[in-house]
Each structure stands twice: as structure tokens, then as C-alpha cells.
Scaffold this motif. Structure first.
Motif, short mmCIF file in Angstrom:
data_model
loop_
_atom_site.label_atom_id
_atom_site.label_comp_id
_atom_site.label_asym_id
_atom_site.label_seq_id
_atom_site.Cartn_x
_atom_site.Cartn_y
_atom_site.Cartn_z
N GLU A 198 0.83 -1.19 0.00
CA GLU A 198 0.00 0.00 0.00
C GLU A 198 0.86 1.25 0.00
N ASP A 221 -1.51 4.30 6.24
CA ASP A 221 -2.24 4.73 5.04
C ASP A 221 -2.30 6.25 5.00
N SER A 240 -5.28 11.18 5.24
CA SER A 240 -5.71 10.03 4.43
C SER A 240 -7.12 10.29 3.91
N HIS A 241 -7.42 9.66 2.80
CA HIS A 241 -8.75 9.76 2.19
C HIS A 241 -9.40 8.38 2.21
N PRO A 242 -10.71 8.32 2.27
CA PRO A 242 -11.38 7.02 2.36
C PRO A 242 -11.04 6.14 1.16
N ARG A 243 -10.85 4.86 1.44
CA ARG A 243 -10.52 3.90 0.40
C ARG A 243 -11.82 3.41 -0.24
N THR A 245 -13.81 3.02 -4.01
CA THR A 245 -13.63 2.96 -5.46
C THR A 245 -14.97 3.26 -6.12
N ALA A 272 -12.97 1.71 5.79
CA ALA A 272 -12.69 2.53 4.61
C ALA A 272 -12.17 3.89 4.99
N TRP A 273 -12.53 4.38 6.18
CA TRP A 273 -12.08 5.71 6.63
C TRP A 273 -10.91 5.64 7.60
N PRO A 275 -7.43 4.77 9.01
CA PRO A 275 -6.16 4.32 8.40
C PRO A 275 -5.57 3.12 9.13
N ARG A 289 -5.12 -0.82 13.16
CA ARG A 289 -5.90 0.22 12.50
C ARG A 289 -6.38 1.18 13.58
#
Length: 632
Positions: A198, A221, A240-243, A245, A272-273, A275, A289
């Protein structure tokens, strides 16, 4: 991931923002800067992890567009105050029989006792650099390389060998290397830890007591925003930005794309938010996390970014998990003092779309500021937050003095029809968890934008520019009534301001013609002893040239004892001498192969310069080479 109830306990990083209120954008062409909505600032905590997820989903759903989530922040270009980067006196000796430290310069930090990461560090008895993934230690006394550590070395030839730029923090016998996005985690204790591939910043802890040894690594992240070292505690800020897609169908309508994006948000879980991170120590590897019990949010969060502050005690010889705390908000500027850490970021009026078609919209903005107490070791403690109209040029637009914060911003479009923009300085005072505005001076440089700011005790200096360069001097003694005391208009502008003695200010920037077109490097010596009549005493000009000092003050070196000023110009280092009323060149330093000189420092009266090809020792009086230490 930790589960539990979120509280607003002291010591937990919690963010504040303005409560809901009327916040609409001004029509295009309106000259009055947008003012953030009035109201108190309050903590926003979660009752449970499910509550945290629901709020993040709701915020992201509200702010998502057919093209995805927009960043919340827009990146835009008492007593005497010592001049940063001046040479410090050494101690009489060093503990443990080590060689005594020589007089040496320090990183050109914004504030004393809040050290900033840089490409090179020295404590007077050693010089530490990291280039191309290799950390090197040099002994200025013997002018030899005494240690080398290949941070990019590994036992897997299939892994990439490229290594991004890195910076350093140094405390005692330990160096913390900060890498914005390393291609892999390096070997620790002879074994390579698992790496999930990552992207994200890497932190590498190196022991310098003997041969340089990698003793720990850390990955999280996001992207590295900045860091500060106060005492032995390094605090690293990560965005960080939410993962998430988001699908994109070329043949879909905007309404269909928006619905699809909202469906993605509705299906996302809290991970998702939040890190993820991992850290190593010898053969030990731990992963985790940030827990929802470490997460807070702002009332107007869009769910598009999370800030995480990590705290590391460099005296322990280990990194651990960094004691992370996160807030669902965004920032693009970090400012630190010996006792406070400020995170600042742009905010736009509620309900204003972030895109019109494919073109990002401009429009009025404000800057939200969050203050944390870093006087004690360990995790920072939340203090207050507030907001002011406009955006910052860089961290020098912020200054804490006598318990108050001064903020310089530009509002409006500096490139629109005049006077579509103007600048201001606001004074904020902490009251009941709020950075309340107690005074302001507005209307600076109408139709222009700020290019540089310097606050020195009760005095402030602001440079605005579009075609000419007004240098404003301000009296900030009375926080309720700051005022402009003088103004000097010259061609060109200063992008960085530095005090160079009693009543003297040095500006580094660009000369410009009467139409505002830049004409090359300009160094100006200003007389600011009379606040009502600032004047330029001398000027040094290099046509068609520029200096990295214009956007990176760490490249600037000033020695108050001799008046020496060193700044990179193109690929070489220009040595200037500042006297009471003049500034002129005294020499130039170039490295072998024409490699760009990136930094300079003084140790024991010797000028050391840094490039990717090596270290050079020179006589600062005339730039004569004394030694060359190649990087290879």
C-alpha cells in the motif's frame, strides 16, 4: 479495530468546527470576502462505532458528486524573537567522553524549539543526510564519512530500487527518517517484514550510537503532511482519504453516476475511513488500524479526509504504534511552537459544488484552524479551534505570540477583475475552546494576493503582489486593534522574509517589470526601524534566475555574527554578505558534476553544502574548497 464509546476525554485528539449556520457563496465578482458562519465551536463525539460509521457515511453521501469525493482542503501555492537558522553556541563538552560539539547552524525553522524535518541535520559533532535511500553520517571535525546505511537495500531483487526524497529529525543518537511514500519497507534485523504494498508514508528509526543501524519502521495509510519535534517527542501529521472505489460509466448521466457513488458509500464499512498501520522492531511486526475510540469529527465534515497525529518518543529506541489519534477533517498546513501544534485547512461555503462540469470552481473560502497542546510529551491535547476568511500562503502566515494567534489570509480571486481580492491579518484569542477573533486589519493589497508573511513579536510584515510589491508593516501590540503603520511599494515581490539584525529585514523573491512579469531573483534589504517609513536600502539581482528559498525556507542560511547569507540559485550556492546598509555577493559554491546544491550549514566556522553527489566543506569567506566527501 477497537470498539467502544468515543468520549471527549482530555488528551484525546478532538476537532472542532463552526456550528451550522447560513453559509452561502458570494456571487462572482463580489469583492467582500466571505465570512465563516457565526456560532460556537463544539466537540463532536460518537456514541459508538456504529454511530461513527453512520455519520461518516451521511457526510460523504451529502458531499459526493458524480465524479467522486472532493478534498476538503485546497492546497495553495513576548520579548525579542531570535532569527531562525542562526548559529548556536555549543556546549562546553558532550557526555560520555564524546567529542565536544562545535558551534553550528540549525535548520531554518519557523519557531524556536519546534524543529522541522529537513534534508540534513547536525548537532555540531556529526552531519546526517539522506539521499537516494542512503543515510550518511559525516564527522565535520575530521571531514570524513563515518557511517553509511542503505535504507533501500533488500534481499528481494524483484522489488523496485527507486527511493523518493526523505527528510530527517535528529534527537541525541537517534534519527527519524520520514519518507513520503517509500516503495517498500526495508530490512530490519536481517529479515524483511511483510509489506502489503500500500502507498503511504514510511518512518524509519535509525540508531547512530555506533554504525548507523535501522531499529524500527512504521507505515500508515495516507500521505505525510508534516512533522514537528518538541523536546524528545516527534509528532507526525498524516492525511488520508477514504478507500472507496467509485465506478464511472461514460454513457451514464450525472444523476446515474451520483446514485452509483452513493451506493458505494452506503456499502462501505468503517475501515474505509480509518487508516491502517504497521510497525516493526527487530523480528517483531505488529499491525493495526486506528480505532473508532480514537476518532472524532467536525460538525461540517464531508467524510472525504481523515487527519491522524502520531507521537513518538525518540529516547525509547522504538517506534511502537505511534499512539495514533484521528479526526474526520482536513488540513493542508502545519504550524508548531514549543507548546502548541496548529493544523489549518481551507473550507468552502456549505452547499457550493466543488466542480462545474470538469473545471474546479474557485470562489470564496475560509481557513479552519485547530490548536493542540504539545507542551507535555506524548499524545497532543485538544485546546481550541476557529476560522477566519480567506486562505493561507504557507505556515508563516500563522504566528503565536503571548498566547494569541495571528493569521494572515487572502480572500477572493487575485486574478479576477480588480479589486476582486484583498488580504487581512486577524488576531485570535482562545476562549472556552474557541479561537475567537479579537481584532483584525483588512483591505491589504486589493486586487493582489499575499506572497510572504513574517511576524516578529508585536510586529508583522505582509507582502502582497500582482504588478507591484507593497510591503506592509503592522503594529500588533494591541490585539483588539491591530493597524498598518507603513507601506513600501517597489517592483517585484519577496517570497520569503528573514530578520537580519536590529531594524533590518531581508526579502528573497523575484524582480518584476511594471506589468508584473518576473525578471529574475531579487534579494532586498529593508530598513524597518521606523514602522511608518519602511525603505529598501540595497538590492541584489540575478536576471532570469530563481532560488529554492522562494518556496522552501529550509534552503536559507543566515549567520548573524558575520552577516553571511547562503541561498541556492539555479544549481550553485550564492554567498552574500549583509551589512548595515548593503548586500553583495562574496562567493559561489558548486558541486562536482553540476549537481544542484540543496542545503548549506555551518559547523565550527566551516561551510558545508549538500547535494545528491556528496558533501563539500568550504571556507565561507571566499568559498574555497576544503574537502569533498562523495556520496558514492
Amino acid at each position: 479495530m477497537a470498539r467502544g464509546t468515543v468520549t471527549a476525554a482530555a488528551g484525546t485528539l478532538a476537532a472542532l468546527t463552526l456550528l451550522a449556520g447560513s453559509a452561502t457563496g458570494l456571487p462572482r465578482g463580489t469583492t467582500e470576502p466571505w465570512t465563516p458562519p457565526a456560532g460556537a465551536v463544539r466537540l463532536v463525539s460518537f456514541d459508538s462505532c456504529a454511530d461513527a460509521l453512520a455519520r461518516l457515511r451521511a457526510a460523504a453521501t451529502e458531499s459526493v458528486s458524480p465524479w467522486g469525493l472532493a478534498p476538503e482542503a485546497i492546497d495553495l501555492l513576548g520579548g525579542p524573537v531570535p532569527a531562525m537558522g542562526d548559529v548556536r553556541k555549543s556546549r562546553a563538552g558532550a557526555p560520555g567522553g564524546e567529542a565536544a560539539q562545535a558551534d553550528h547552524s540549525t535548520t531554518n525553522n519557523h519557531e524556536p524549539d519546534a524543529d522541522e524535518p529537513d534534508l540534513v541535520k547536525t548537532d555540531g559533532r556529526r552531519i546526517v543526510t539522506v539521499t537516494g535511500g542512503v543515510l550518511r553520517v559525516a564527522a565535520p571535525a575530521t571531514r570524513r564519512i563515518t557511517g553509511r546505511l542503505d535504507l533501500a537495500a533488500g534481499d528481494d531483487p524483484t522489488l523496485p530500487t527507486d527511493w523518493p526524497a526523505a527528510s530527517l529529525l535528529l534527537h541525541g543518537d537517534r534519527a527519524l527518517v520520514l519518507v513520503r511514500s517509500a516503495p517498500r519497507i526495508p530490512v530490519v534485523g536481517g529479515k524483511r517484514p511483510a509489506d502489503n504494498g500500500e502507498p503511504g508514508p514510511r518512518l524509519l528509526l535509525v540508531d547512530l550510537a555506533g554504525p548507523p543501524t535501522l531499529v524500527g519502521t512504521y507505515r500508515i495509510d495516507g500521505s505525510l503532511l508534516d512533522a514537528r519535534l518538541t523536546g524528545a517527542t516527534a509528532r507526525v501529521v498524516v492525511r488520508s482519504h477514504p478507500r472507496l472505489t467509485f465506478p464511472y460509466r461514460q454513457d451514464a448521466t450525472d444523476e446515474e453516476r451520483l446514485a452509483a457513488n452513493r451506493a458505494v458509500i452506503a456499502a462501505a464499512d468503517l475501515d474505509a475511513w480509518l487508516p491502517a498501520y504497521e510497525w516493526t522492531e527487530g523480528d517483531r511486526r505488529e499491525a493495526g488500524r486506528v480505532g473508532c475510540d480514537r476518532l472524532s469529527a467536525t460538525a461540517d465534515s464531508t467524510g472525504s479526509a481523515v487527519l491522524t497525529v502520531l507521537s513518538f518518543d525518540l529516547t525509547t529506541g522504538r517506534l511502537g504504534d505511534g499512539d495514533p489519534v484521528s479526526v474526520a477533517a482536513d488540513a493542508d498546513t502545519v504550524y508548531g511552537t514549543a507548546r502548541s501544534l496548529y493544523l489549518a485547512g481551507s473550507r468552502h461555503p456549505a452547499g457550493r459544488p466543488w466542480r462545474t462540469g470538469w473545471v474546479p470552481t474557485a470562489g470564496p473560502a475560509a481557513t479552519a484552524i485547530y490548536q493542540f497542546d504539545t507542551a507535555a510529551p506524548g499524545r497532543p491535547r485538544y485546546l481550541a479551534a476557529g476560522a477566519v476568511p480567506g486562505t493561507l500562503v504557507n505556515q508563516y502566515a500563522l504566528s503565536e505570540w503571548q498566547g494569541r494567534l495571528r493569521v494572515a489570509t487572502t480572500s477572493g480571486d487575485a486574478f479576477g477583475p480588480p479589486p476582486a481580492s484583498e488580504s487581512a491579518v486577524y488576531v485570535l484569542t482562545r476562549r472556552d475552546g474557541t479561537l475567537a477573533r479579537t481584532g483584525s486589519v483588512t483591505g491589504l493589497g486589493r486586487g493582489e494576493r499575499i506572497h510572504s508573511v513574517r511576524f516578529l513579536g508585536p510586529t508583522g510584515y505582509v507582502v502582497t503582489f500582482r504588478q507591484t510589491d507593497p510591503l506592509y508593516s503592522l503594529d500588533l501590540t494591541d490585539p483588539a486593534a491591530p493597524r498598518v503603520t507603513g507601506e513600501l511599494k517597489i517592483t517585484g515581490y519577496s517570497a520569503y522574509l528573514h530578520p537580519v539584525g536590529e531594524g533590518r529585514l531581508l526579502g528573497v523573491g523575484q524582480e518584476a517589470d511594471e506589468r508584473g512579469r518576473t525578471q529574475g531573483l531579487q534579494v532586498s534589504l529593508f530598513d524597518v526601524a521606523d514602522p511608518a517609513q519602511p525603505a529598501r536600502l540595497a538590492r541584489y539581482h540575478v536576471p532570469k534566475a530563481a532560488s529554492t528559498v522562494e518556496f522552501d525556507p529550509h534552503a536559507f542560511l543566515y549567520d548573524a555574527r558575520t552577516g553571511l547569507v547562503a541561498l541556492p540559485v539555479d544549481n550553485a550556492l550564492r554567498l552574500l554578505r549583509v551589512t548595515g546598509s548593503s548586500v553583495g555577493e562574496v562567493g559561489r559554491v558548486a558541486h562536482q558534476g553540476g549537481a544542484p546544491v540543496t542545503r548549506s550549514l555551518l559547523v565550527g566556522g566551516v561551510l558545508w553544502t549538500v547535494s545528491d553527489t556528496g558533501l563539500r566543506a568550504s571556507d565561507p569567506a571566499g568559498a574555497e574548497q576544503l574537502a569533498w566527501l562523495p556520496a558514492s
